[in-house]
Design an enzyme around this catalytic site. Structure first.
Site, short mmCIF file in Angstrom:
data_model
loop_
_atom_site.label_atom_id
_atom_site.label_comp_id
_atom_site.label_asym_id
_atom_site.label_seq_id
_atom_site.Cartn_x
_atom_site.Cartn_y
_atom_site.Cartn_z
N ARG A 263 -4.21 -11.05 -5.94
CA ARG A 263 -2.97 -10.72 -6.65
C ARG A 263 -2.18 -11.94 -7.05
O ARG A 263 -1.11 -11.82 -7.65
CB ARG A 263 -2.10 -9.84 -5.76
CG ARG A 263 -2.03 -8.39 -6.21
CD ARG A 263 -1.13 -7.64 -5.27
NE ARG A 263 -0.65 -6.42 -5.80
CZ ARG A 263 -1.29 -5.25 -5.73
NH1 ARG A 263 -2.48 -5.18 -5.19
NH2 ARG A 263 -0.73 -4.16 -6.21
N ARG B 65 4.94 8.24 -2.85
CA ARG B 65 4.83 6.88 -2.30
C ARG B 65 6.18 6.18 -2.41
O ARG B 65 6.77 6.14 -3.49
CB ARG B 65 3.77 6.09 -3.07
CG ARG B 65 2.47 5.98 -2.30
CD ARG B 65 1.40 5.33 -3.12
NE ARG B 65 1.71 3.97 -3.55
CZ ARG B 65 0.83 3.18 -4.12
NH1 ARG B 65 -0.40 3.59 -4.33
NH2 ARG B 65 1.17 1.96 -4.50
N ARG C 209 7.76 -4.34 -8.79
CA ARG C 209 6.30 -4.52 -8.77
C ARG C 209 5.80 -5.03 -10.12
O ARG C 209 4.89 -5.85 -10.19
CB ARG C 209 5.60 -3.22 -8.40
CG ARG C 209 5.64 -2.97 -6.89
CD ARG C 209 5.38 -1.54 -6.53
NE ARG C 209 4.11 -1.04 -6.96
CZ ARG C 209 3.84 0.25 -7.16
NH1 ARG C 209 4.77 1.16 -6.98
NH2 ARG C 209 2.66 0.62 -7.53
P1 ADP Z 1 -0.49 -0.79 -7.10
O1 ADP Z 1 -1.70 -1.50 -7.63
O2 ADP Z 1 -0.25 0.51 -7.81
O3 ADP Z 1 0.71 -1.66 -7.02
P2 ADP Z 1 -1.57 -0.93 -4.42
O4 ADP Z 1 -1.85 0.26 -3.56
O5 ADP Z 1 -2.70 -1.75 -4.89
O6 ADP Z 1 -0.74 -0.32 -5.63
O7 ADP Z 1 -0.56 -1.92 -3.66
C1 ADP Z 1 0.65 -1.48 -3.08
C2 ADP Z 1 1.40 -2.67 -2.47
O8 ADP Z 1 0.62 -3.27 -1.41
C3 ADP Z 1 1.72 -3.82 -3.41
O9 ADP Z 1 2.88 -3.60 -4.18
C4 ADP Z 1 1.92 -4.99 -2.40
O10 ADP Z 1 3.17 -4.93 -1.77
C5 ADP Z 1 0.86 -4.68 -1.33
N1 ADP Z 1 -0.41 -5.41 -1.61
C6 ADP Z 1 -1.59 -4.84 -1.97
N2 ADP Z 1 -2.53 -5.79 -2.16
C7 ADP Z 1 -1.92 -6.98 -1.94
C8 ADP Z 1 -2.34 -8.33 -2.01
N3 ADP Z 1 -3.58 -8.67 -2.37
N4 ADP Z 1 -1.44 -9.30 -1.72
C9 ADP Z 1 -0.19 -9.00 -1.36
N5 ADP Z 1 0.28 -7.75 -1.29
C10 ADP Z 1 -0.56 -6.74 -1.58
#
Ligand code: ADP
Length: 192
Positions: free
Chosen positions: A88, A133, A144
């Protein structure tokens, strides 16, 4: 095949990954799911992460790197994987490269699901109603999206520079998007 799935929040990565699992028979590794499961179990790390997730911020890289390394070290990954939600930011992209090289499992392709911003806002509002959620409420979604544009969007260039990036249009019916993805992977996608 080792696939990195990229796209904004709400672009449909999770939905498509679940369908890809059925067709390709390899594990779907979603950091969002791993984090939410850890929080539901009441694990200390999960609870710490939850307060960050609920603000729409990124969980610290060290936590994510450990979590993903543990997952990628399990035997089912030998058949390939669909990685969703990681990397990310650039630091995570670099860590992932090093990790996968060490495991002898470098990524084969990164798929960027392109969906326009209006569509994303609509989808996330719908998901907030359906799934409840905490991170789908309007203020958090805005945050986000900001985090996505400031940090995650750079990961697209990272894979483009390595010649691994393919863009797929994420608009339209779920089944159509799946077909586009499977074509990009050059998998026979005719319905059996
Ligand atoms: P979306 O892609 O719809 O934002 P996710 O379920 O992938 O939903 O992620 C939800 C949250 O989990 C993110 O907004 C972040 O806070 C956290 N998160 C997920 N993956 C990571 C990552 N690789 N690094 C940091 N935070 C993460």
């Amino acid at each position: 095949m080792r696939i990195v799935l990229l796209g904004a929040p709400g672009s449909g990565k999770g939905t498509q990954a679940a369908l890809m699992v059925e067709r390709l028979g390899m594990p779907h590794i979603s950091t969002g799911v791993l984090l939410r499961n850890a929080a539901d179990r009441g694990a200390e790390l999960g609870l710490k992460a939850k307060s960050i997730i609920d603000k729409g911020e990124l969980v610290p890289d060290e936590i994510m790197t450990d979590m993903i390394e543990e997952r990628l070290s399990r035997p089912d990954v030998a058949n390939g994987f669909i990685l969703d939600g990681y990397p990310r930011n650039l630091a995570q992209a670099k860590s992932l490269d090093v990790m996968l090289k060490r495991l002898g499992q470098p990524a084969d392709i990164a798929i960027q699901l392109d969906v326009d911003a209006d569509q994303i806002v609509k989808r996330l509002a719908g998901r907030a109603e359906l799934e409840g959620r905490a991170d789908d409420n309007q203020d958090v979604v805005r945050n986000r999206m900001r985090v996505y544009h400031e940090k995650t969007a750079r990961v697209i260039d990272y894979y483009a520079n390595r010649g691994l990036l393919t863009h797929v249009l994420g608009d339209g019916k779920i089944a159509e998007v799946l077909e586009r993805i499977l074509s990009a992977l050059s998998v026979d996608h005719s319905i059996p």
